[in-house]
Design a protein around this motif. Structure first.
Motif, PDB file in Angstrom:
ATOM      1  N   SER A  95      32.738  19.332  31.029  1.00 10.15           N
ATOM      2  CA  SER A  95      33.065  20.291  29.975  1.00 10.15           C
ATOM      3  C   SER A  95      32.748  21.720  30.398  1.00 10.15           C
ATOM      4  O   SER A  95      33.503  22.650  30.081  1.00 10.15           O
ATOM      5  CB  SER A  95      32.352  19.935  28.668  1.00 10.15           C
ATOM      6  N   LEU A  96      31.656  21.926  31.133  1.00 11.09           N
ATOM      7  CA  LEU A  96      31.341  23.276  31.605  1.00 11.09           C
ATOM      8  C   LEU A  96      32.319  23.727  32.683  1.00 11.09           C
ATOM      9  O   LEU A  96      32.744  24.888  32.690  1.00 11.09           O
ATOM     10  CB  LEU A  96      29.903  23.341  32.129  1.00 11.09           C
ATOM     11  N   ARG A  97      32.693  22.827  33.564  1.00 19.54           N
ATOM     12  CA  ARG A  97      33.694  23.198  34.585  1.00 19.54           C
ATOM     13  C   ARG A  97      35.034  23.508  33.929  1.00 19.54           C
ATOM     14  O   ARG A  97      35.700  24.491  34.291  1.00 19.54           O
ATOM     15  CB  ARG A  97      33.848  22.072  35.598  1.00 19.54           C
ATOM     16  N   ALA A  98      35.428  22.699  32.954  1.00 21.50           N
ATOM     17  CA  ALA A  98      36.699  22.936  32.262  1.00 21.50           C
ATOM     18  C   ALA A  98      36.650  24.249  31.487  1.00 21.50           C
ATOM     19  O   ALA A  98      37.610  25.025  31.493  1.00 21.50           O
ATOM     20  CB  ALA A  98      37.000  21.772  31.317  1.00 21.50           C
ATOM     21  N   GLY A  99      35.533  24.491  30.816  1.00 19.81           N
ATOM     22  CA  GLY A  99      35.377  25.737  30.077  1.00 19.81           C
ATOM     23  C   GLY A  99      35.460  26.944  30.983  1.00 19.81           C
ATOM     24  O   GLY A  99      36.111  27.941  30.642  1.00 19.81           O
ATOM     25  N   TRP A 100      34.822  26.853  32.125  1.00 18.34           N
ATOM     26  CA  TRP A 100      34.843  27.977  33.072  1.00 18.34           C
ATOM     27  C   TRP A 100      36.240  28.213  33.631  1.00 18.34           C
ATOM     28  O   TRP A 100      36.671  29.356  33.790  1.00 18.34           O
ATOM     29  CB  TRP A 100      33.834  27.745  34.197  1.00 18.34           C
ATOM     30  N   ARG A 101      36.970  27.140  33.902  1.00 17.78           N
ATOM     31  CA  ARG A 101      38.348  27.303  34.380  1.00 17.78           C
ATOM     32  C   ARG A 101      39.183  28.061  33.352  1.00 17.78           C
ATOM     33  O   ARG A 101      39.941  28.967  33.705  1.00 17.78           O
ATOM     34  CB  ARG A 101      38.990  25.933  34.664  1.00 17.78           C
ATOM     35  N   TYR A 102      39.042  27.685  32.096  1.00 18.34           N
ATOM     36  CA  TYR A 102      39.816  28.357  31.047  1.00 18.34           C
ATOM     37  C   TYR A 102      39.407  29.822  30.919  1.00 18.34           C
ATOM     38  O   TYR A 102      40.265  30.712  30.837  1.00 18.34           O
ATOM     39  CB  TYR A 102      39.623  27.648  29.702  1.00 18.34           C
ATOM     40  N   LEU A 103      38.111  30.091  30.893  1.00 18.85           N
ATOM     41  CA  LEU A 103      37.633  31.463  30.717  1.00 18.85           C
ATOM     42  C   LEU A 103      38.088  32.367  31.858  1.00 18.85           C
ATOM     43  O   LEU A 103      38.487  33.510  31.626  1.00 18.85           O
ATOM     44  CB  LEU A 103      36.114  31.480  30.603  1.00 18.85           C
ATOM     45  N   THR A 104      38.036  31.868  33.078  1.00 18.78           N
ATOM     46  CA  THR A 104      38.418  32.703  34.221  1.00 18.78           C
ATOM     47  C   THR A 104      39.941  32.895  34.292  1.00 18.78           C
ATOM     48  O   THR A 104      40.405  33.850  34.917  1.00 18.78           O
ATOM     49  CB  THR A 104      37.901  32.112  35.545  1.00 18.78           C
ATOM     50  N   ARG A 105      40.705  32.012  33.654  1.00 18.60           N
ATOM     51  CA  ARG A 105      42.161  32.210  33.579  1.00 18.60           C
ATOM     52  C   ARG A 105      42.530  33.236  32.531  1.00 18.60           C
ATOM     53  O   ARG A 105      43.650  33.767  32.541  1.00 18.60           O
ATOM     54  CB  ARG A 105      42.872  30.889  33.227  1.00 18.60           C
ATOM     55  N   GLY A 173      26.675  34.034  29.176  1.00 17.88           N
ATOM     56  CA  GLY A 173      26.004  34.986  30.065  1.00 17.88           C
ATOM     57  C   GLY A 173      26.709  35.114  31.403  1.00 17.88           C
ATOM     58  O   GLY A 173      26.868  36.221  31.938  1.00 17.88           O
ATOM     59  N   LEU A 174      27.163  33.988  31.952  1.00 19.46           N
ATOM     60  CA  LEU A 174      27.879  34.025  33.230  1.00 19.46           C
ATOM     61  C   LEU A 174      29.225  34.733  33.100  1.00 19.46           C
ATOM     62  O   LEU A 174      29.658  35.421  34.026  1.00 19.46           O
ATOM     63  CB  LEU A 174      28.080  32.602  33.757  1.00 19.46           C
ATOM     64  N   LEU A 175      29.866  34.573  31.945  1.00 29.35           N
ATOM     65  CA  LEU A 175      31.141  35.262  31.731  1.00 29.35           C
ATOM     66  C   LEU A 175      30.944  36.775  31.696  1.00 29.35           C
ATOM     67  O   LEU A 175      31.701  37.528  32.326  1.00 29.35           O
ATOM     68  CB  LEU A 175      31.774  34.778  30.431  1.00 29.35           C
ATOM     69  N   LEU A 176      29.927  37.230  30.995  1.00 27.20           N
ATOM     70  CA  LEU A 176      29.641  38.666  30.951  1.00 27.20           C
ATOM     71  C   LEU A 176      29.344  39.202  32.347  1.00 27.20           C
ATOM     72  O   LEU A 176      29.778  40.291  32.722  1.00 27.20           O
ATOM     73  CB  LEU A 176      28.467  38.935  30.013  1.00 27.20           C
ATOM     74  N   GLN A 177      28.595  38.430  33.139  1.00 25.66           N
ATOM     75  CA  GLN A 177      28.273  38.845  34.507  1.00 25.66           C
ATOM     76  C   GLN A 177      29.538  38.938  35.351  1.00 25.66           C
ATOM     77  O   GLN A 177      29.719  39.897  36.112  1.00 25.66           O
ATOM     78  CB  GLN A 177      27.308  37.830  35.127  1.00 25.66           C
ATOM     79  N   GLU A 178      30.434  37.963  35.199  1.00 26.39           N
ATOM     80  CA  GLU A 178      31.682  37.975  35.970  1.00 26.39           C
ATOM     81  C   GLU A 178      32.568  39.141  35.559  1.00 26.39           C
ATOM     82  O   GLU A 178      33.227  39.759  36.405  1.00 26.39           O
ATOM     83  CB  GLU A 178      32.418  36.644  35.786  1.00 26.39           C
ATOM     84  N   LEU A 179      32.596  39.453  34.272  1.00 31.03           N
ATOM     85  CA  LEU A 179      33.398  40.586  33.811  1.00 31.03           C
ATOM     86  C   LEU A 179      32.838  41.910  34.326  1.00 31.03           C
ATOM     87  O   LEU A 179      33.590  42.812  34.701  1.00 31.03           O
ATOM     88  CB  LEU A 179      33.444  40.601  32.276  1.00 31.03           C
ATOM     89  N   ALA A 180      31.503  42.026  34.316  1.00 28.63           N
ATOM     90  CA  ALA A 180      30.869  43.284  34.727  1.00 28.63           C
ATOM     91  C   ALA A 180      30.902  43.481  36.238  1.00 28.63           C
ATOM     92  O   ALA A 180      31.097  44.595  36.730  1.00 28.63           O
ATOM     93  CB  ALA A 180      29.423  43.314  34.231  1.00 28.63           C
ATOM     94  N   ASN A 183      32.680  38.228  41.023  1.00 31.94           N
ATOM     95  CA  ASN A 183      32.376  37.567  42.290  1.00 31.94           C
ATOM     96  C   ASN A 183      32.565  36.068  42.060  1.00 31.94           C
ATOM     97  O   ASN A 183      31.673  35.385  41.558  1.00 31.94           O
ATOM     98  CB  ASN A 183      30.949  37.871  42.732  1.00 31.94           C
ATOM     99  N   LYS A 184      33.745  35.561  42.398  1.00 32.25           N
ATOM    100  CA  LYS A 184      34.082  34.172  42.077  1.00 32.25           C
ATOM    101  C   LYS A 184      33.159  33.172  42.765  1.00 32.25           C
ATOM    102  O   LYS A 184      32.781  32.155  42.176  1.00 32.25           O
ATOM    103  CB  LYS A 184      35.537  33.895  42.465  1.00 32.25           C
ATOM    104  N   ALA A 185      32.789  33.453  44.013  1.00 32.26           N
ATOM    105  CA  ALA A 185      31.917  32.520  44.735  1.00 32.26           C
ATOM    106  C   ALA A 185      30.546  32.451  44.070  1.00 32.26           C
ATOM    107  O   ALA A 185      29.987  31.361  43.878  1.00 32.26           O
ATOM    108  CB  ALA A 185      31.782  32.953  46.188  1.00 32.26           C
ATOM    109  N   ARG A 186      30.007  33.613  43.709  1.00 22.02           N
ATOM    110  CA  ARG A 186      28.699  33.641  43.036  1.00 22.02           C
ATOM    111  C   ARG A 186      28.763  32.911  41.699  1.00 22.02           C
ATOM    112  O   ARG A 186      27.886  32.118  41.355  1.00 22.02           O
ATOM    113  CB  ARG A 186      28.271  35.085  42.802  1.00 22.02           C
TER     114      ARG A 186
END
Length: 213
Positions: A95-105, A173-180, A183-186
């Protein structure tokens, strides 16, 4: 007017309302909340300004409708992207992997959603919508977890809710960090760390539950 005629008018009104909301969303993706006017939204939606104001009495009412629309779209996507799993640990991972895929799309939409959440929090008559948003996202993860936990007996409803809140806090929190600072690898490494932490937390909650029996 016949019943069929009233239903047709009602359906047309709903289509127009959705058209305006989608036009507003497109305008917000381009210019943000502060810079977007109802005139911009009407032009983007392909409707007259008077038609927009017929369906939404103010810009505020329209923006809050857009936030509700985004909440519904996101919760539906999260439910659809999560597959059945054998146990709670696997459920957390998938569920976390699926959620992250959707958010990053949908990063542009996530920025709009954060803007609208802050907008709602600043309004006394709409702060409850921001709380509703987070409750809705917690409920998605909670329902997904409970679908497995009922079968495996690992967590009760309260435990699923606690783990769901932990998962949402982490991914938000990770989404906010990615937006700010993209860094996809991080972020990919961080999601795996979050998965391990959530699995560990779920295990402790499960063990505490068993110890209380």
């Amino acid at each position: 007017m016949t019943t069929a005629g009233r239903e047709q008018v009602g359906a047309k009104g709903e289509r127009t309302r959705r058209q305006i909301i989608e036009g507003a969303l497109q305008a917000l993706r381009t210019g943000g909340v502060a810079a977007t006017t109802t005139r911009d939204i009407a032009a983007g939606a392909g409707v007259r300004l008077a038609t927009l104001h017929y369906h939404f009495e103010s810009k505020s009412a329209l923006l809050l409708a857009v936030l509700e629309y985004l909440i519904d779209e996101t919760t539906a996507a999260l439910r659809e992207e999560t597959s059945d799993t054998a146990d709670v640990a696997s459920c957390i991972r998938e569920s976390l992997r699926a959620g992250w895929r959707y958010l990053t799309r949908t990063l542009e939409l996530q920025i709009v959603q954060y803007e609208l959440t802050l907008y709602a929090l600043r309004r006394d008559d709409a702060a409850g919508l921001a709380a509703y948003q987070y409750d809705a996202y917690v409920r998605v993860y909670q329902d997904i977890l409970q679908g497995v936990a009922v079968r495996t007996g690992e967590l009760d409803a309260a435990g699923c809710a606690d783990v769901a809140r932990f998962m949402l806090a982490g991914i938000d929190g990770l989404l906010l960090q990615e937006l700010a600072k993209p860094n996809k690898a991080r972020s990919s490494r961080a999601i795996e760390t979050l998965i391990a932490a959530a699995q560990g937390f779920a295990s402790r909650v499960s063990n505490d539950r068993k110890a209380r029996r």
